[in-house]
Structure formats: structure tokens, C-alpha cells
Design a protein around this motif. Structure first.
Motif, PDB file in Angstrom:
ATOM      1  N   ILE A   1      -1.691   5.934   2.026  1.00  0.00           N
ATOM      2  CA  ILE A   1      -0.943   4.685   1.868  1.00  0.00           C
ATOM      3  C   ILE A   1       0.453   4.855   1.966  1.00  0.00           C
ATOM      4  N   GLU A   2       0.949   5.976   1.459  1.00  0.00           N
ATOM      5  CA  GLU A   2       2.595   6.506   1.460  1.00  0.00           C
ATOM      6  C   GLU A   2       2.874   6.497   3.150  1.00  0.00           C
TER       7      GLU A   2
ATOM      8  N   CYS B   1       3.059   3.090   4.744  1.00  0.00           N
ATOM      9  CA  CYS B   1       3.791   2.162   4.008  1.00  0.00           C
ATOM     10  C   CYS B   1       2.976   1.009   3.587  1.00  0.00           C
ATOM     11  N   LEU B   2       1.769   1.165   2.937  1.00  0.00           N
ATOM     12  CA  LEU B   2       1.023   0.116   2.458  1.00  0.00           C
ATOM     13  C   LEU B   2       1.377   0.058   0.941  1.00  0.00           C
ATOM     14  N   GLY B   3       1.450  -1.319   0.511  1.00  0.00           N
ATOM     15  CA  GLY B   3       1.622  -1.610  -0.868  1.00  0.00           C
ATOM     16  C   GLY B   3       0.551  -1.011  -1.485  1.00  0.00           C
ATOM     17  N   LYS B   4       0.967  -0.377  -2.900  1.00  0.00           N
ATOM     18  CA  LYS B   4       0.102   0.493  -3.632  1.00  0.00           C
ATOM     19  C   LYS B   4      -1.047  -0.434  -4.214  1.00  0.00           C
ATOM     20  N   ASP B   5      -0.702  -1.711  -4.317  1.00  0.00           N
ATOM     21  CA  ASP B   5      -1.764  -2.734  -4.700  1.00  0.00           C
ATOM     22  C   ASP B   5      -2.223  -3.669  -3.591  1.00  0.00           C
ATOM     23  N   SER B   6      -1.928  -3.308  -2.378  1.00  0.00           N
ATOM     24  CA  SER B   6      -2.613  -4.142  -1.328  1.00  0.00           C
ATOM     25  C   SER B   6      -4.102  -4.012  -1.117  1.00  0.00           C
TER      26      SER B   6
ATOM     27  N   ALA C   1      -4.764  -0.657   0.676  1.00  0.00           N
ATOM     28  CA  ALA C   1      -4.854   0.479  -0.067  1.00  0.00           C
ATOM     29  C   ALA C   1      -5.933   0.484  -1.223  1.00  0.00           C
TER      30      ALA C   1
END
Length: 113
Positions: free
Chosen positions: A87-88, A91-96, A99
Motif C-alpha cells: 500500500i505504501e 501509493c494507495l490510499g489507506k482507505d481505498s 488497499a
């Protein structure tokens, strides 16, 4: 020394595995067999002048059967930690949704994609 593995793009292997995942029964075997035969043919041409080459199919086999890898140790990272790392790095949104699927990949409702 030039190896077959250095000449076969990873995308080719990934594409093969994608095709195999969409096939059933004997078609899966045929796709893999064709890939291996192409590898052997290319190996024969690449190393025609070197009967003592150490180049082999092993590098591809390690990618096809990672659970049987004995030469290298496991990553030592639990699935959840690896998901967070992906995820990091991606560069995915943590709440996407993507993810969430990575974090909860074992949950049956998320396994369908």
C-alpha cells in the motif's frame, strides 16, 4: 554469460500465468508446455557453442513454484505487513478499495475481486 532468463521479459511470464489462470484442464498444461518448449529452444540456440553452460530453467521455475524455494530464505514478513508495505510503495490510499482488498485478502467476500 548471457542467460535465457535475462532475455525473457518478466511480463512474458506474468502474461503466461494470467492466460493459464483463465484456462481449464488440458489447456493450462498446453500453455505451460509451450512456454517451456520455447525456453528450451531458445536455450539451445543461445548456448549452441557452450556444452558446459550452467544456464537452466531454474530461475523461471523459482517464480512458478515459490513455495518450493529452498535456496533463499522467506521474506520474514507476515501477509498483513506485506500488504501494508505494498500500500505504501504503490501509493494507495489507506482507505481505498484496493488497499482494503490487500489488507483483507483472505476474507471470502474480498477474494472475488
Amino acid at each position: 554469460m548471457t542467460t535465457v532468463a535475462s532475455k525473457v521479459p518478466f511480463s512474458e511470464l506474468a502474461g503466461l500465468l494470467e492466460k493459464i489462470s483463465k484456462k481449464q484442464g488440458a489447456d493450462k498444461k498446453l500453455l505451460l508446455q509451450e512456454f517451456i518448449n520455447r525456453w528450451r529452444d531458445f536455450h539451445g540456440k543461445l548456448h549452441a557453442d557452450d556444452a558446459n553452460t550452467t544456464d537452466s530453467f531454474y530461475s523461471a521455475l523459482r517464480l512458478l513454484l515459490p513455495h518450493l524455494e529452498r535456496e533463499r530464505a522467506a521474506y520474514g514478513i507476515k501477509e498483513n505487513t506485506l500488504a501494508k508495505l505494498y500500500i505504501e510503495v504503490l501509493c494507495l490510499g489507506k482507505d481505498s478499495p484496493a488497499a482494503d482488498k490487500l489488507i483483507k485478502y483472505r476474507a471470502p467476500k474480498n477474494a472475488k475481486g
